[in-house]
Design an enzyme around this catalytic site. Structure first.
Site, PDB file in Angstrom:
ATOM      1  CE  LYS A 103      -3.780   2.841  -5.797  1.00  0.00           C
ATOM      2  NZ  LYS A 103      -3.329   2.153  -7.026  1.00  0.00           N
ATOM      3  CB  SER A 113     -48.344  22.573  22.895  1.00  0.00           C
ATOM      4  OG  SER A 113     -48.969  21.396  22.474  1.00  0.00           O
ATOM      5  CD  GLN A 154       8.090   0.643  -1.980  1.00  0.00           C
ATOM      6  OE1 GLN A 154       6.904   0.961  -1.907  1.00  0.00           O
ATOM      7  NE2 GLN A 154       8.632   0.129  -3.067  1.00  0.00           N
ATOM      8  N   GLY A 203       2.245   2.637  -2.822  1.00  0.00           N
ATOM      9  CA  GLY A 203       2.288   3.301  -4.134  1.00  0.00           C
ATOM     10  C   GLY A 203       1.795   4.739  -4.044  1.00  0.00           C
ATOM     11  CB  ALA A 236      -0.931  -0.003   1.215  1.00  0.00           C
ATOM     12  CG  ASN A 245      -4.904   1.260 -10.802  1.00  0.00           C
ATOM     13  OD1 ASN A 245      -4.133   1.006  -9.896  1.00  0.00           O
ATOM     14  ND2 ASN A 245      -5.355   0.329 -11.632  1.00  0.00           N
ATOM     15  NE  ARG A 304      -2.123   4.147 -12.362  1.00  0.00           N
ATOM     16  CZ  ARG A 304      -1.967   2.824 -12.447  1.00  0.00           C
ATOM     17  NH1 ARG A 304      -2.469   2.174 -13.477  1.00  0.00           N
ATOM     18  NH2 ARG A 304      -1.326   2.153 -11.508  1.00  0.00           N
ATOM     19  CG  ASN A 350     -29.431  20.902  26.124  1.00  0.00           C
ATOM     20  OD1 ASN A 350     -29.797  21.887  25.484  1.00  0.00           O
ATOM     21  ND2 ASN A 350     -28.675  19.971  25.607  1.00  0.00           N
TER      22      ASN A 350
HETATM   23  C1  UD1 Z   1      -0.152  -4.468 -10.593  1.00  0.00           C
HETATM   24  C2  UD1 Z   1       0.575  -5.619 -11.264  1.00  0.00           C
HETATM   25  C3  UD1 Z   1      -0.260  -6.083 -12.455  1.00  0.00           C
HETATM   26  C4  UD1 Z   1      -1.649  -6.496 -12.008  1.00  0.00           C
HETATM   27  C5  UD1 Z   1      -2.314  -5.352 -11.233  1.00  0.00           C
HETATM   28  C6  UD1 Z   1      -3.597  -5.845 -10.594  1.00  0.00           C
HETATM   29  C7  UD1 Z   1       2.982  -5.180 -10.954  1.00  0.00           C
HETATM   30  C8  UD1 Z   1       4.227  -4.691 -11.611  1.00  0.00           C
HETATM   31  N1  UD1 Z   1       1.879  -5.168 -11.713  1.00  0.00           N
HETATM   32  O1  UD1 Z   1      -0.205  -3.377 -11.503  1.00  0.00           O
HETATM   33  O2  UD1 Z   1       0.365  -7.198 -13.081  1.00  0.00           O
HETATM   34  O3  UD1 Z   1      -2.441  -6.853 -13.117  1.00  0.00           O
HETATM   35  O4  UD1 Z   1      -1.463  -4.869 -10.176  1.00  0.00           O
HETATM   36  O5  UD1 Z   1      -4.338  -4.796 -10.054  1.00  0.00           O
HETATM   37  O6  UD1 Z   1       3.020  -5.601  -9.842  1.00  0.00           O
HETATM   38  N2  UD1 Z   1       2.864  -0.411  -4.438  1.00  0.00           N
HETATM   39  C9  UD1 Z   1       3.776  -0.210  -3.421  1.00  0.00           C
HETATM   40  N3  UD1 Z   1       4.998   0.316  -3.747  1.00  0.00           N
HETATM   41  C10 UD1 Z   1       5.354   0.631  -5.016  1.00  0.00           C
HETATM   42  C11 UD1 Z   1       4.408   0.415  -6.048  1.00  0.00           C
HETATM   43  C12 UD1 Z   1       3.173  -0.112  -5.726  1.00  0.00           C
HETATM   44  O7  UD1 Z   1       3.492  -0.475  -2.259  1.00  0.00           O
HETATM   45  O8  UD1 Z   1       6.476   1.088  -5.211  1.00  0.00           O
HETATM   46  C13 UD1 Z   1       1.517  -0.934  -4.090  1.00  0.00           C
HETATM   47  C14 UD1 Z   1       0.420   0.032  -4.477  1.00  0.00           C
HETATM   48  O9  UD1 Z   1       0.092   0.904  -3.379  1.00  0.00           O
HETATM   49  C15 UD1 Z   1      -0.734  -0.878  -4.845  1.00  0.00           C
HETATM   50  C16 UD1 Z   1      -0.066  -2.178  -5.266  1.00  0.00           C
HETATM   51  O10 UD1 Z   1       1.276  -2.109  -4.820  1.00  0.00           O
HETATM   52  O11 UD1 Z   1      -1.571  -1.128  -3.734  1.00  0.00           O
HETATM   53  C17 UD1 Z   1      -0.096  -2.346  -6.795  1.00  0.00           C
HETATM   54  O12 UD1 Z   1       0.583  -1.264  -7.390  1.00  0.00           O
HETATM   55  P1  UD1 Z   1       0.040  -0.510  -8.681  1.00  0.00           P
HETATM   56  O13 UD1 Z   1       0.992   0.560  -9.027  1.00  0.00           O
HETATM   57  O14 UD1 Z   1      -1.371  -0.144  -8.524  1.00  0.00           O
HETATM   58  O15 UD1 Z   1       0.195  -1.685  -9.763  1.00  0.00           O
HETATM   59  P2  UD1 Z   1      -0.602  -1.873 -11.117  1.00  0.00           P
HETATM   60  O16 UD1 Z   1      -0.001  -0.989 -12.145  1.00  0.00           O
HETATM   61  O17 UD1 Z   1      -2.046  -1.762 -10.879  1.00  0.00           O
HETATM   62 CA    CA Z   2      -3.302  -1.168  -9.167  1.00  0.00          CA
END
Ligand code: UD1
Ligand code: CA
Length: 463
Positions: free
Chosen positions: A22, A404, A73, A11, A9, A226, A15, A385
């Protein structure tokens, strides 16, 4: 065998075009990531680790009461890098790791259980949860060589043949330590400059590990969020799924498409729900209730056969068996409405208890009050009150009658069976069985209006 869960979680969620991370956007009453955590908890893993970004303190706050651990991370360098951060946090755990995606909140418990069962039974090192995607999408494609899974190719990197593959990756996996050991071999993706967890598949495949991909869910369940459009769609999927469950268990909906029910709420059999009703939080609605249109019920408990008439708001309150609320009533937090009591038009109740069979049918404010059984509260009654500094309680004992337009200046008590005459301002306690009156006696001046109109006539003729 021991199982732990990691939720990715960290990322950026660019988008989404939002100042809010997100995974903190709300989905039918809970942040997106909270849905994932609650599902993970129901799997009873040894440990749950949520991977967050250093700026993700909001995520930590949103989950602080959920007894999960966090891994940070440092920079969002991709899903493989995120998983590595979690693995460091896991120490010497060497069971099965269930990897969930913080942005795939609708995955069901039974689907995850099926994945783990297949994972164990087939003794796989990597089990991918996949689904069939329709239309234009950006999911990673599951590449097979005859039936053997050999890779997941991201949409961005897929060639035209791979783009036609309909089986796609949900971002949810069961992994053995044998697979985790290969994480360090993932190379940075030259286009996106990220470490893709999906690259683990081709590496593991070339080392001869056992890999399975299982189509156990469909797109409505495994959709990733996304964008705002996907968030909105996911909300509708979840709404439909929740209501379908209640239809099956004997609840009626006049227009299911206009109703929102938090998946954590409970509803009894033979309850009828009219259009535009919203049931939020962990509300419990008893059997045989009728909820008329445009009402919102939040974290409240309704007993059997309660009626909520149109356009009422009920927050953190209890309504007991057979009571009727509304139309246009507002129960604010901490209100308890007794059996068969009636709270009518334009009545606001706050932090008060109303006894069995008592009625406040029109235009009243009842705050910080304790009202006994069989009490009649006349139209326009107000508990005063608040003196601008402190709140005070009003007590109205069983069987009393409040005329009333009465004001009860708290702290004050009306004894059992007493009467308060209309328009009274009650500033002192009323003894049981007494009548309280604070009106100035009425004065009738005979012929006053007649004289006034004669004066008016005179003025007119002068002009
Ligand atoms: C990812 C998958 C894709 C799959 C899709 C399903 C990869 C490379 N791709 O793509 O194959 O079909 O999910 O929904 O894994 N996150 C981190 N750190 C980061 C990047 C992401 O914690 O550096 C977390 C995000 O918060 C998210 C999850 O990983 O909850 C997925 O990342 P996201 O960037 O949404 O991947 P997709 O492009 O959707
Ligand atoms: Ca995703």
């Amino acid at each position: 065998m021991a199982m732990s869960t990691v939720i990715l979680a960290a990322g950026l969620g660019t988008r989404m075009k939002s100042a809010t991370p997100k995974v903190l956007h709300m989905l039918l009453g809970r942040p997106v990531v909270r849905h994932v955590v609650d599902t993970a908890k129901a799997m009873r893993p040894e440990k749950i680790i949520v991977v967050v970004s250093p700026a993700g303190s909001g995520v930590q706050d949103a989950l602080k009461d959920s007894s999960v651990s966090f891994a940070v991370q440092k920079t969002p360098k991709g899903t493989a890098d995120a998983l590595m951060a979690a693995v460091r946090e896991l120490g010497n755990f060497n069971g099965t790791l269930l990897v969930l995606s913080g942005d795939a909140p609708l995955v069901g418990l039974s689907t995850l259980r099926r994945l783990l069962t297949a994972h164990k039974r087939r003794k796989e090192d990597i089990s991918i949860l996949s689904f069939i995607a329709e239309g234009n999408h950006s999911y990673g494609r599951v590449v097979r060589n005859s039936s053997r899974v050999t890779a997941i190719v991201e949409n961005r990197d897929a060639d035209s043949t791979q783009k036609k593959i309909r089986e796609v990756n949900s971002g949810i996996y069961a992994l053995e330590p044998s697979a985790l050991a290969l994480l360090k071999d993932i190379k940075i993706n030259p286009r996106k400059k990220e470490f893709y967890l999906t690259d683990l598949i081709s590496i593991a495949s070339s080392r001869g590990l056992r890999i399975g991909s299982h189509i156990f869910g469909d797109e409505t369940e495994l959709t990733g969020i996304n964008t705002r459009a996907e968030l909105s769609l996911a909300g509708l999927y979840l709404r439909d799924r929740t209501i379908a469950g209640w239809l099956e268990r004997g609840v009626s909906f006049i227009d299911a498409k206009s109703v929102f029910i938090d998946p954590r709420a409970r509803i009894g059999m033979d309850t009828i729900i009219y259009p535009n009703v919203i049931i939020e939080g962990k509300s419990i609605i008893g059997p045989g209730c009728i909820i008329y249109p445009n009402s919102r019920i939040t974290d409240s408990r309704l007993g059997n056969n309660v009626t909520i008439k149109d356009s009422s708001v009920i927050e953190s309150s209890t309504v007991k068996e057979g009571a009727a609320i509304g139309p246009f009533a507002h129960l604010r937090p901490g209100s308890v409405i007794g059996k068969s009591a009636k709270i009518g038009n334009f009545v606001e109740i706050k932090k008060s208890s109303i006894g069995r069979n008592s009625k406040a049918s029109h235009l009243s404010y009842i705050g910080d009050a304790e009202i006994g059984e069989n009490v009649n509260i006349g139209a326009g009654t107000i508990t005063c009150n608040y003196d601008g500094l402190n709140k005070f309680r009003t007590v109205i004992e069983d069987g009393s009658f409040i005329g009333s337009d009465t004001q009860l200046v708290a702290p004050v008590k009306v004894g059992k069976g007493a009467y308060v005459g209309s328009g009274t301002t009650v500033t002192r306690d009323v003894p049981p069985m007494a009548l309280a009156l604070s009106r100035t006696p009425q004065l009738n001046i005979e012929g006053w209006a007649l004289r006034r109109s004669a004066e008016k006539e005179k003025k007119k003729t002068k002009k």
